[in-house]
Design an enzyme around this catalytic site. Sequence first.
Site, PDB file in Angstrom:
ATOM      1  N   ASP A 140     -80.960 -35.817  24.525  1.00 23.85           N
ATOM      2  CA  ASP A 140     -80.689 -34.457  24.032  1.00 23.85           C
ATOM      3  C   ASP A 140     -80.936 -34.337  22.527  1.00 23.85           C
ATOM      4  O   ASP A 140     -80.884 -33.237  21.973  1.00 23.85           O
ATOM      5  CB  ASP A 140     -79.245 -34.024  24.381  1.00 23.85           C
ATOM      6  CG  ASP A 140     -78.188 -34.995  23.901  1.00 23.85           C
ATOM      7  OD1 ASP A 140     -78.476 -36.200  23.813  1.00 23.85           O
ATOM      8  OD2 ASP A 140     -77.062 -34.556  23.601  1.00 23.85           O
ATOM      9  N   HIS A 194     -72.057 -29.418  19.743  1.00 27.19           N
ATOM     10  CA  HIS A 194     -72.287 -30.439  20.764  1.00 27.19           C
ATOM     11  C   HIS A 194     -71.185 -30.411  21.834  1.00 27.19           C
ATOM     12  O   HIS A 194     -70.669 -31.437  22.240  1.00 27.19           O
ATOM     13  CB  HIS A 194     -72.379 -31.823  20.110  1.00 27.19           C
ATOM     14  CG  HIS A 194     -73.056 -32.854  20.970  1.00 27.19           C
ATOM     15  ND1 HIS A 194     -72.376 -33.606  21.901  1.00 27.19           N
ATOM     16  CD2 HIS A 194     -74.350 -33.251  21.066  1.00 27.19           C
ATOM     17  CE1 HIS A 194     -73.225 -34.435  22.508  1.00 27.19           C
ATOM     18  NE2 HIS A 194     -74.426 -34.225  22.018  1.00 27.19           N
TER      19      HIS A 194
HETATM   20 ZN    ZN Z   1     -75.496 -39.214  22.018  1.00 26.51          ZN
END
Ligand code: ZN
Length: 263
Positions: A24, A228
Site C-alpha cells: 500500500d 492510515h
Molecule cells: Zn506497512
Amino acid sequence: MQLQRFQIPIHKLDCIFISHLHGDHYLGLMGLLFSMHLQRRVNNLHLYSQPGLDEIILLHLKHSNSVLNYQIHFHLFDPTIPVVIYEDQILTVETIPLIHKLPCAGFLFKEKTKSVNLNKDKLISGMLIQHIAALKTGADVYDAQGALLYRTSDFTLPPAPSYSYAFCSDTAFNEKIVEQIRAVTLLYHEATFMESEKAKAHETKHSTAKEAATLATLCNAQKLIVGHFSARYRELQPLLNEAREIFSNTFLAEEGNTFEIPS
Ligand SMILES: [Zn+2]
C-alpha cells in the site's frame, strides 16, 4: 490516479520518498512512473527508499521491455539510523527510524533558516546597492579602513519562521523519535486503530489514535494529522475524537484535504 484526480501536476515531482515496502506504500508507483513516461518527462526522477525498491522497479522495466524517457536515480538508505538523505538551499530531509513489521523509516522535512528581510523604512538615501545587498544576506558592512558602516540588525527584520513536517507511517508507538521531531510544525502520524484495538495495533506494529496523539504531545508538535486508518472503521469521527482528547489540534488525513501553513 489520485494525483491526477486532485490535479497535482506530476511533471513537477522530482523526488519521491518511500517509507517501506508494504504494497500500500509503493504499488501505485509503477503506474506513476509510466504516466510520467507517457507525458514525455525528460527530467531526472529521484527515488528515496531502502534497498529493494530498485530491484522491484528494474524488474518491471525489464519484463515489460520498457525504456523510460527519463532517468531514475535511486537513493537507497539504511532505515535503522537517522540520516540526511536530501539537501538543497531551502530544506533538508532526514529519515526517522520507525518500528514496523518491515524495515521502515519516516521522513522529516526541515526548512533551513530563512534570510533576513530588508526593513525598507530604515534604509538611508545614498546607500550603495552592494551595501544593501550585503545587509540582506545578514552581513554587517565595513568601510575600507575596517570601520563599521551599517549593522545588519539596524536595517533588517527577523527572518520568517522555518517550518518542519514529520511523516511517520507505518509505525508502532515509538517514543525514541520524540527528540528528533521535537517542536515539529506539522506531524503526520499513522493511527490505524482505536485504543480498543490496542492489542491488534501492537501485534501488527501499528499505532492507535491515542498513541499518535500522545506522541504529538510528547514532541510538542504544533499540529497533528492522523491517517492510515484500518478499513474496519467506516466512520472516522471516533478516531478523531480519541486523538483530540489527548491532542486537540488534530485533523484527519482524508483524500483531497489540504492543510495550510502560514508563509
Ligand atoms: Zn506497512
